[in-house]
Design a protein around this motif. Structure first.
Motif, PDB file in Angstrom:
ATOM      1  N   LEU A   1       0.997  -1.190   0.116  1.00  0.00           N
ATOM      2  CA  LEU A   1      -0.053   0.072   0.111  1.00  0.00           C
ATOM      3  C   LEU A   1       0.881   1.178   0.046  1.00  0.00           C
ATOM      4  O   LEU A   1       0.722   2.371  -0.485  1.00  0.00           O
ATOM      5  N   ALA A   2       1.995   1.191   0.711  1.00  0.00           N
ATOM      6  CA  ALA A   2       2.951   2.358   0.874  1.00  0.00           C
ATOM      7  C   ALA A   2       3.436   2.674  -0.780  1.00  0.00           C
ATOM      8  O   ALA A   2       3.443   4.009  -1.269  1.00  0.00           O
ATOM      9  N   SER A   3       3.679   1.658  -1.558  1.00  0.00           N
ATOM     10  CA  SER A   3       4.137   1.937  -2.988  1.00  0.00           C
ATOM     11  C   SER A   3       3.052   2.540  -3.673  1.00  0.00           C
ATOM     12  O   SER A   3       3.204   3.468  -4.430  1.00  0.00           O
TER      13      SER A   3
ATOM     14  N   PRO B   1      -3.909   3.615   9.112  1.00  0.00           N
ATOM     15  CA  PRO B   1      -2.983   3.446  10.321  1.00  0.00           C
ATOM     16  C   PRO B   1      -1.799   3.138   9.671  1.00  0.00           C
ATOM     17  O   PRO B   1      -1.603   2.374   8.443  1.00  0.00           O
ATOM     18  N   PRO B   2      -0.724   3.288  10.353  1.00  0.00           N
ATOM     19  CA  PRO B   2       0.603   3.114   9.815  1.00  0.00           C
ATOM     20  C   PRO B   2       1.009   1.490   9.319  1.00  0.00           C
ATOM     21  O   PRO B   2       1.490   1.225   8.370  1.00  0.00           O
TER      22      PRO B   2
ATOM     23  N   PHE C   1       0.322  -3.710   3.422  1.00  0.00           N
ATOM     24  CA  PHE C   1      -0.831  -4.586   3.119  1.00  0.00           C
ATOM     25  C   PHE C   1      -0.461  -4.722   1.753  1.00  0.00           C
ATOM     26  O   PHE C   1      -0.031  -3.655   0.995  1.00  0.00           O
ATOM     27  N   ARG C   2      -0.783  -5.678   0.986  1.00  0.00           N
ATOM     28  CA  ARG C   2      -0.493  -5.862  -0.451  1.00  0.00           C
ATOM     29  C   ARG C   2      -1.640  -5.840  -1.129  1.00  0.00           C
ATOM     30  O   ARG C   2      -2.677  -6.611  -0.912  1.00  0.00           O
TER      31      ARG C   2
ATOM     32  N   PRO D   1      -8.938  -0.858   8.717  1.00  0.00           N
ATOM     33  CA  PRO D   1      -9.242  -2.449   8.589  1.00  0.00           C
ATOM     34  C   PRO D   1     -10.551  -2.640   9.556  1.00  0.00           C
ATOM     35  O   PRO D   1     -10.898  -2.065  10.490  1.00  0.00           O
ATOM     36  N   GLU D   2     -11.229  -3.489   9.019  1.00  0.00           N
ATOM     37  CA  GLU D   2     -12.474  -3.920   9.628  1.00  0.00           C
ATOM     38  C   GLU D   2     -12.918  -5.513   9.563  1.00  0.00           C
ATOM     39  O   GLU D   2     -12.955  -5.916   8.450  1.00  0.00           O
ATOM     40  N   ASN D   3     -12.892  -6.121  10.850  1.00  0.00           N
ATOM     41  CA  ASN D   3     -12.851  -7.505  10.900  1.00  0.00           C
ATOM     42  C   ASN D   3     -11.614  -8.137   9.901  1.00  0.00           C
ATOM     43  O   ASN D   3     -10.776  -7.898  10.368  1.00  0.00           O
TER      44      ASN D   3
END
Length: 564
Positions: A417-419, A446-447, A452-453, A485-487
């Motif tokens: 996700l950063a990329s 959130p950091p 996350f990909r 994020p959720e669940n």
């Protein structure tokens, strides 16, 4: 007399059961009994074998009032029940003719001969319903009783004097029904046990083959291209099939082997298997020349084709060790099952590979559709800055290069996700320069979400859509990116503060099949293809702005995208 008669009949039936057990050692008998093959040749063989058993029963019969009382009718009816009309009539004809010739002087010879043939008819007629009934033992007893009643009918019709027939049947009818019914049930128990043993063997072959295929699955994911993985596969097969060397080939070369020292080139059995697509099996050492096989292997081989669809792409060969027994029929069943499992894995891998290629082609097509006007407008902006703001022009050129390098050179299936957000940032830097800081962006995530990909170029087209269509005025475009994020899912929201979409446009945007809005359509198509309907784009619109949302599974994506 009754006790002596029963003892004689039980002895007779015991010999018959021993003969039945012996017959199960014949391959033709096993094929018919196990319902694997029921051609005319096997029916004839069953008729002949059971006819001989009927003759033996006559020889071991007991003389009662001038008649030969025995259990030959069990053999004859059994032949009809197992092999149908041909088997029943042949066994009945042999047993009946022998009974007539055995003691022609007896007043029951003709009637007993005809009655024996009729027992074959009764068995053949009963065969059709035997496999369908749930109460087979009762059914067998009923078949025996009906056959014995036909025997009584023929005695009353053909044997004389009639009084002697009646006196004879008073003595032998009930003992014969009792003993022959027990004998019929026990004989078919023997054959049913043979069927069950065959079923158990098949389950064992399939279980062992499935276990090996499961162990080999991770190493077959690259098909027949990775020799190191195939060496592991051959070792796994060898370690789980004690006494065998293992050979794996493609259509031209030996790819891997375990245990055997390989000669140059493909063995003849492999070449023939590749040519015809049929298994090559030789369990007879006299037919094989040692020079045709790898060294350290006994003579004999089992070569099975490996397929992808209808095409033969390779082979698997099992070769017995030099000190091991020759390959048996059970090993052929095992090798056949294992080769089918391997072929299924290889075919599914090929399907996965084709799907992956299609996804890559679609992604490349999507990259090629990146708006050229954005590129031209950016170059014009940089050109204008070259005289007035040369440092800004230089910075924009570097940012533009970085943006297009990321956009057009992404080869990974998933990126962090950063990329992805870095690419969004580059896009907004360039766009802000064009709109003179008219774009206002707020971000919230959130950091830990930065690792996350997700597939590349998912967020940037949505942000671009919000910039192009979400302005209240030319100089006021507000974009809000929120990720949380959720669940077990990661949610993404891109919101603008424009005037919203008209209802007909909103309807088109929420239609995953509508290609009118290519940016959203391409993103939606990629998400649906990769994750399914749960991850489809959700477009909401009000007069105060529009929101595009979607979610991706966290654990699944972590498993798919994490580097090995």
């Amino acid at each position: 007399m009754s006790d002596s008669l029963l003892a004689s009949l039980f002895l007779n039936i015991s010999l018959l059961l021993c003969a039945s057990a012996f017959l199960t050692e014949f391959k033709s008998t096993r094929k018919v009994v196990q319902n694997r093959e029921n051609d005319l040749g096997c029916q004839i063989i069953i008729g002949l074998l059971f006819g001989v058993m009927a003759c033996l029963s006559t020889y071991f019969g007991v003389d009662v009032q001038g008649a030969i009382v025995n259990t030959r009718v069990v053999s004859v009816a059994g032949a009809g029940l197992i092999a149908g009309p041909v088997g029943g009539l042949i066994a009945g004809g042999i047993g009946g003719l022998h009974r007539y010739l055995y003691n022609q002087s007896s007043f029951t010879s003709l009637a007993c001969g005809v009655g024996t043939v009729w027992f074959g008819v009764v068995g053949a007629v009963a065969q059709h319903y035997y496999s369908k009934t749930r109460h087979r033992k009762i059914y067998l007893v009923a078949v025996t009783i009906i056959g014995e009643l036909f025997q009584v009918f023929w005695l009353l019709l053909l044997a004389r004097p009639l009084s002697a027939v009646i006196e004879l049947e008073k003595v032998i009818l009930l003992p014969k029904i009792l003993v022959n019914s027990v004998g019929m049930v026990l004989m078919f128990e023997t054959f049913d046990r043979l069927r069950q043993n065959h079923t158990d063997e098949l389950v064992q072959y399939q279980t062992r083959a499935l276990y090996i295929a499961d162990q080999c699955l991770p190493y077959l994911r690259e098909g027949l291209h990775n020799h190191e993985n195939l060496s592991v596969v051959s070792d796994i097969v060898r370690n789980n099939t004690t006494g065998y060397h293992v050979l794996l080939t493609d259509r031209t070369t030996v790819l891997a082997y375990s245990g055997a020292e390989i000669l140059e080139g493909l063995p003849p059995s492999v070449m023939e298997c590749l040519k015809t697509g049929a298994p090559q099996i030789d369990l007879h050492p006299k037919k094989v020349q040692a020079k045709q096989l790898p060294r350290c292997a006994a003579e004999g081989f089992i070569t099975m084709p490996l397929r992808a669809g209808e095409a033969v792409i390779g082979t698997m060969t099992l070769l017995p060790d030099a000190g091991s027994p020759l390959a048996a029929e059970s090993d052929v069943h095992f090798a056949t099952t294992l080769a089918k499992f391997f072929s299924t894995i290889l075919e599914l891998n090929n399907v996965d590979y084709q799907i992956k290629l299609r996804h890559q082609a679609e992604f490349r097509a999507f990259q090629a559709q990146i708006n050229p006007h954005f590129f031209y407008n950016t170059l014009n902006t940089i050109s204008a800055f070259c005289r007035t703001k040369p440092d800004e022009a230089r910075r924009l050129l570097c940012t533009l290069a970085d943006y297009y390098r990321h956009t057009l050179s992404v080869n990974e299936e998933f990126v962090t996700l950063a990329s992805e957000l870095k690419n969004v940032q580059n896009y907004l830097i360039i766009t802000r320069a064009r709109f003179e800081d008219a774009i206002h962006l707020s971000c919230e995530w959130p950091p830990e979400a930065e690792e996350f990909r997700l597939p590349p170029l998912i967020i940037q087209p949505l942000v671009e859509n919000a910039v192009r269509h979400g302005g209240t005025t030319v100089n006021d475009r507000r974009i809000h990116i929120r990720i949380w994020p959720e669940n077990d899912r990661m949610w993404f929201s891109i919101r603008d503060e424009g005037h919203g979409f008209p209802p007909e446009v909103l309807k088109d945007l929420n239609d995953p099949e509508n290609k009118r809005y290519s940016g959203l359509f391409n993103v939606s198509k990629r998400l649906l293809s990769e994750y399914g309907s749960e991850s489809r784009l959700q477009v909401e619109s009000t007069p105060n702005g529009s929101t595009v949302k979607f979610s991706l599974p966290i654990e699944t994506e972590r498993e798919r995208g994490a580097p090995a």
